[in-house]
Motif scaffolding. Structure first.
Motif, PDB file in Angstrom:
ATOM      1  N   CYS A   1     -43.251  24.620 -27.781  1.00  0.00           N
ATOM      2  CA  CYS A   1     -43.875  24.623 -28.368  1.00  0.00           C
ATOM      3  C   CYS A   1     -44.332  23.385 -29.529  1.00  0.00           C
ATOM      4  N   ARG A   2     -45.150  21.873 -28.804  1.00  0.00           N
ATOM      5  CA  ARG A   2     -44.569  20.894 -29.691  1.00  0.00           C
ATOM      6  C   ARG A   2     -46.508  20.560 -29.956  1.00  0.00           C
ATOM      7  N   VAL A   3     -46.635  20.358 -31.377  1.00  0.00           N
ATOM      8  CA  VAL A   3     -47.898  20.027 -31.768  1.00  0.00           C
ATOM      9  C   VAL A   3     -48.057  18.624 -32.431  1.00  0.00           C
ATOM     10  N   GLU A   4     -48.421  17.657 -31.445  1.00  0.00           N
ATOM     11  CA  GLU A   4     -48.136  16.359 -31.759  1.00  0.00           C
ATOM     12  C   GLU A   4     -49.659  15.750 -32.814  1.00  0.00           C
ATOM     13  N   ASP A   5     -49.449  14.739 -33.615  1.00  0.00           N
ATOM     14  CA  ASP A   5     -50.270  14.365 -34.812  1.00  0.00           C
ATOM     15  C   ASP A   5     -50.305  13.583 -35.690  1.00  0.00           C
ATOM     16  N   CYS A   6     -51.556  12.840 -35.657  1.00  0.00           N
ATOM     17  CA  CYS A   6     -51.602  11.345 -36.339  1.00  0.00           C
ATOM     18  C   CYS A   6     -49.968  10.790 -37.920  1.00  0.00           C
ATOM     19  N   SER A   7     -49.836  11.741 -38.151  1.00  0.00           N
ATOM     20  CA  SER A   7     -49.155  11.905 -39.566  1.00  0.00           C
ATOM     21  C   SER A   7     -48.177  11.043 -39.223  1.00  0.00           C
ATOM     22  N   ARG A   8     -47.499  10.438 -39.994  1.00  0.00           N
ATOM     23  CA  ARG A   8     -45.750  10.525 -40.402  1.00  0.00           C
ATOM     24  C   ARG A   8     -45.308  11.411 -41.573  1.00  0.00           C
ATOM     25  N   ARG A   9     -46.455  11.928 -42.394  1.00  0.00           N
ATOM     26  CA  ARG A   9     -46.146  13.023 -43.275  1.00  0.00           C
ATOM     27  C   ARG A   9     -45.088  14.014 -42.577  1.00  0.00           C
ATOM     28  N   LEU A  10     -43.549  14.370 -43.284  1.00  0.00           N
ATOM     29  CA  LEU A  10     -43.872  15.382 -42.690  1.00  0.00           C
ATOM     30  C   LEU A  10     -43.731  16.329 -43.207  1.00  0.00           C
ATOM     31  N   PRO A  11     -43.770  17.827 -42.764  1.00  0.00           N
ATOM     32  CA  PRO A  11     -43.728  19.102 -43.016  1.00  0.00           C
ATOM     33  C   PRO A  11     -43.068  19.275 -44.042  1.00  0.00           C
ATOM     34  N   LEU A  12     -44.143  20.388 -45.061  1.00  0.00           N
ATOM     35  CA  LEU A  12     -43.457  20.989 -46.864  1.00  0.00           C
ATOM     36  C   LEU A  12     -43.469  22.327 -46.389  1.00  0.00           C
ATOM     37  N   MET A  13     -42.012  23.369 -45.962  1.00  0.00           N
ATOM     38  CA  MET A  13     -42.015  24.453 -46.837  1.00  0.00           C
ATOM     39  C   MET A  13     -42.635  24.936 -48.463  1.00  0.00           C
TER      40      MET A  13
END
Length: 151
Positions: free
Chosen positions: A100-112
């Motif tokens: 499952c993929r959720v695409e958005d318009c931000s290049r900011r990477l997710p952070l745990m």
């Protein structure tokens, strides 16, 4: 593909991954693809994503993944609503694993993050990390896609 690091470590931010093609709704020869579906930029996006995942998994006879996939998709969509701009898109694929993929318009990477016991937020990617077989991020032409896989 990048394997995520446990929460609380400095390298918890995922590195840049090369831009790949944006997936469309056309099945590839080796598997099935459903979507992408555009999701509203509102809290209704989480519900709509769960409904789409539930329907696709029933159609593909993969109901054993439904509860986990719905929860993890909700987390990814919720994170995108909080931390990204623009339209969101959901794609579900099945090849050797369910992705499952959720695409958005931000290049900011997710952070745990490591959430404290009384924190209201900060557990989403930890859930994705613990409950999926793999997860990561791909850069796309519009931003990024955060994904998870279930075997």
């Amino acid at each position: 593909m990048h394997h995520a690091h446990p929460p609380g470590r400095p390298e918890a931010a995922l590195p840049h991954i090369p831009v790949g093609p944006v997936l469309g709704g056309v099945p590839r020869q080796t598997g099935r693809t459903a979507g992408p579906w555009q999701l509203p930029c509102s809290p209704a996006a989480c519900r709509r994503a769960r409904v789409q995942v539930r329907a696709v998994l029933a159609e593909w006879n993969l109901q054993h993944h439904t509860h986990t996939a719905e929860l993890l998709v909700s987390e990814l969509v919720g994170n995108a609503l909080i931390h990204a701009d623009g339209p969101l898109h959901l794609t579900v694929e099945h090849r050797h694993t369910l992705r499952c993929r959720v695409e958005d318009c931000s290049r900011r990477l997710p952070l745990m993050r490591s959430a404290a016991l009384d924190d209201e937020n900060g557990r989403g990617l930890t859930l994705v990390h613990l409950m999926s077989d793999d997860w990561g991020v791909d850069h796309t032409s519009r931003g990024k896609a955060v994904w998870f896989e279930l075997g």
